[in-house]
Design an enzyme around this catalytic site. Structure first.
Site, PDB file in Angstrom:
ATOM      1  N   HIS A   1      15.469  -1.166   2.774  1.00 35.72           N
ATOM      2  CA  HIS A   1      13.911  -1.546   3.874  1.00 35.72           C
ATOM      3  C   HIS A   1      12.672  -1.074   4.050  1.00 35.72           C
ATOM      4  O   HIS A   1      13.388  -1.025   5.877  1.00 35.72           O
ATOM      5  CB  HIS A   1      14.513  -3.023   4.707  1.00 35.72           C
ATOM      6  CG  HIS A   1      13.377  -4.252   4.272  1.00 35.72           C
ATOM      7  ND1 HIS A   1      13.934  -5.615   4.401  1.00 35.72           N
ATOM      8  CD2 HIS A   1      11.971  -4.553   4.539  1.00 35.72           C
ATOM      9  CE1 HIS A   1      13.180  -5.862   4.853  1.00 35.72           C
ATOM     10  NE2 HIS A   1      12.105  -5.803   4.860  1.00 35.72           N
TER      11      HIS A   1
ATOM     12  N   LEU B   1       6.441   1.697   3.592  1.00 35.59           N
ATOM     13  CA  LEU B   1       5.581   2.672   2.836  1.00 35.59           C
ATOM     14  C   LEU B   1       4.288   2.889   3.048  1.00 35.59           C
ATOM     15  O   LEU B   1       3.144   3.942   2.972  1.00 35.59           O
ATOM     16  CB  LEU B   1       6.421   4.487   2.061  1.00 35.59           C
ATOM     17  CG  LEU B   1       7.929   4.382   2.663  1.00 35.59           C
ATOM     18  CD1 LEU B   1       8.712   5.447   0.925  1.00 35.59           C
ATOM     19  CD2 LEU B   1       7.971   5.152   4.043  1.00 35.59           C
TER      20      LEU B   1
ATOM     21  N   ASP C   1      14.020  -2.244   7.877  1.00 37.43           N
ATOM     22  CA  ASP C   1      12.454  -2.556   7.976  1.00 37.43           C
ATOM     23  C   ASP C   1      11.488  -2.111   8.290  1.00 37.43           C
ATOM     24  O   ASP C   1      10.576  -2.734   9.201  1.00 37.43           O
ATOM     25  CB  ASP C   1      12.328  -4.326   8.940  1.00 37.43           C
ATOM     26  CG  ASP C   1      11.611  -5.175   8.536  1.00 37.43           C
ATOM     27  OD1 ASP C   1      10.244  -4.958   7.411  1.00 37.43           O
ATOM     28  OD2 ASP C   1      11.466  -6.309   8.348  1.00 37.43           O
TER      29      ASP C   1
END
Ligand code: DOR
Length: 431
Positions: free
Chosen positions: A59, A62, A306
């Site tokens: 997760h 980008l 995340d």
């Protein structure tokens, strides 16, 4: 040409006596008490540091295409390598959304060009993340990017019929649906965890039940479809109860927890500093403790960052206007060391499980999360367990600097990362 690298004095999985490990032609060529360096080999004196299989992050945001002012595939890959990662899954909430072959292939190619970690694009479940119409999952799966994970992360696939169909298709494709579990009708206008802290500070609440109700529904749908479901960023004790129940029934469900939900709590709201704003929100100390225990027990399978870079203007503003999310790639290992290894909840061998082996299994990556043994890929992370360091967001490889750990003194540090025998990061520098 892959390098020839000799790691001297490593403790594999943090166990047993130090050994030497020779990486050549991309694989682990030899493990022995002492190995003489071959000519031209790079020698890394590990001095008893812990050697683990390279980390896999299911997760990561980008931000390419669309928000290259906050992160690109190249800068995010550098942050990943410095954090000990050898594979990352790039979430689909880019602009334009990764809901088609062109975008997933672009992200995939950009990852190959950066060459620091394996970048696997996640495909969106629905067109434009709108939750209304299934995206062309099959086309993305068959593309050069070979997408095997689909998610509308950032938003929930809230329509049960669309979720059912997505699960059915994903099964046929050998893929997994990663759900951002948030019943949107229950979180309209939500700003923080619904509890005493939010009430006291006048922030509208994001109730635990908004997560738990979707997790329960989707476990039932996944069982019905005999499909694989992955739950993103589990944040509440009630979700752990639902996962335990579903796993006992044999449902093919896996789950991740973020480092920030293991360590931070809604006490952080006190400062009104939006660096602490994240979705799902920071919960109570009791939730964080349940999550740590669930990760130790295996009810929650793995750690995922995340990693969510945001521009200063989107974080340095009043709480309500700020975007949710925080950086995670370069601090994940240290937060896991602080919350799980130091208190004795996980050994280093367990860290290999939750940061490498399980995520690789969930994503069905054949050449990541492999055992540290002769003939296996030399895809490895070297960790100094005794290091201490002070977090400085401005020094990270990410373009954005929104770390909630700024100025904190943290334990353990990645000292080298190898991807198929090539050193991608060493002593805090990209190679
Ligand atoms: O805090 C979050 N930020 N949670 C998400 O689900 C999305 C992410 C982002 O993209 O910024």
């Amino acid at each position: 040409m892959p390098d020839t690298v000799l790691l001297k004095g490593v403790r594999c999985y943090g166990e047993g006596d130090p050994v030497d490990l020779l990486a050549a032609d991309g694989v682990i060529a030899e493990i022995a008490p002492t190995i003489t360096p071959p000519e031209g080999a790079e020698v890394i004196d590990a001095d008893g540091q812990v050697l683990l299989p390279g980390f896999v992050d299911l997760h990561t945001h980008l931000r390419e295409p669309g928000r290259e002012d906050t992160e690109t595939v190249a800068t995010g890959s550098a942050a990943a390598a410095l954090g000990g990662y050898t594979a990352v899954f790039a979430m689909a909430n880019t602009d334009p959304v990764a809901d088609n072959q062109v975008i997933v292939e672009h992200v995939h190619r950009a990852g190959q060009a950066a060459g620091l970690v394996d970048v696997h694009p996640v495909g969106a479940v629905t067109v434009g993340l709108k939750g209304e119409k299934l995206a062309e999952l099959g086309t993305m799966a068959e593309s050069a990017a070979r997408v095997r994970m689909f998610s509308d992360d950032g938003l929930c696939v809230h329509d049960p019929l669309i979720m059912r169909r997505a699960l059915e298709y994903s099964r046929a494709l050998g893929a997994v649906i990663a759900q951002h579990a948030e019943e949107p009708r229950l979180t309209v206008g939500a700003q923080a965890h619904e509890g005493t802290q939010a009430a006291r500070l006048g922030l509208s609440g994001w109730p635990a039940s908004a997560e738990e109700s979707i997790v329960a529904r989707d476990c039932i749908l996944a069982a019905h479809a005999a499909a694989r479901l992955h739950i993103c960023h589990v944040s509440t004790s009630g979700t752990v109860d639902v996962l335990r129940w579903a796993k006992q029934r044999g449902t093919q469900v896996s789950a991740e927890v973020t480092p920030h939900h293991l360590l931070l709590t809604d006490d952080r709201l006190e400062t009104y500093d939006p660096v602490n704003k994240v979705n799902p929100p920071l919960r109570t100390a009791s939730d964080a403790k349940t999550l740590r225990d669930a990760l130790a027990e295996g009810v929650v399978d793995c750690v995922a960052t995340d990693h969510a870079p945001h521009a200063d203007q989107d974080k340095d503003c009043e709480w309500q206007a700020a975007r949710p999310g925080m950086l995670g790639l370069q601090t994940a290992l240290s937060i896991v060391a602080e919350t799980m290894v130091r208190p004795g909840l996980l050994t280093w061998r367990d860290v290999a499980r939750v940061m490498s082996e399980r995520p690789a299994e969930i994503a069905r990556l054949a050449d990541q999360g492999r055992p540290i043994a002769e003939g296996e890929p030399a895809t490895l992370t070297l960790v100094d367990p005794d290091a201490r360091w002070t977090v400085r967001g401005a020094e990270f490889a990410s373009i954005a600097a929104n770390t909630p750990y700024e100025g904190m003194d943290l334990p353990a540090r990645v000292t080298a990362t190898l991807l198929r025998g090539r050193v991608t990061a060493r002593d805090g520098r990209i190679r």
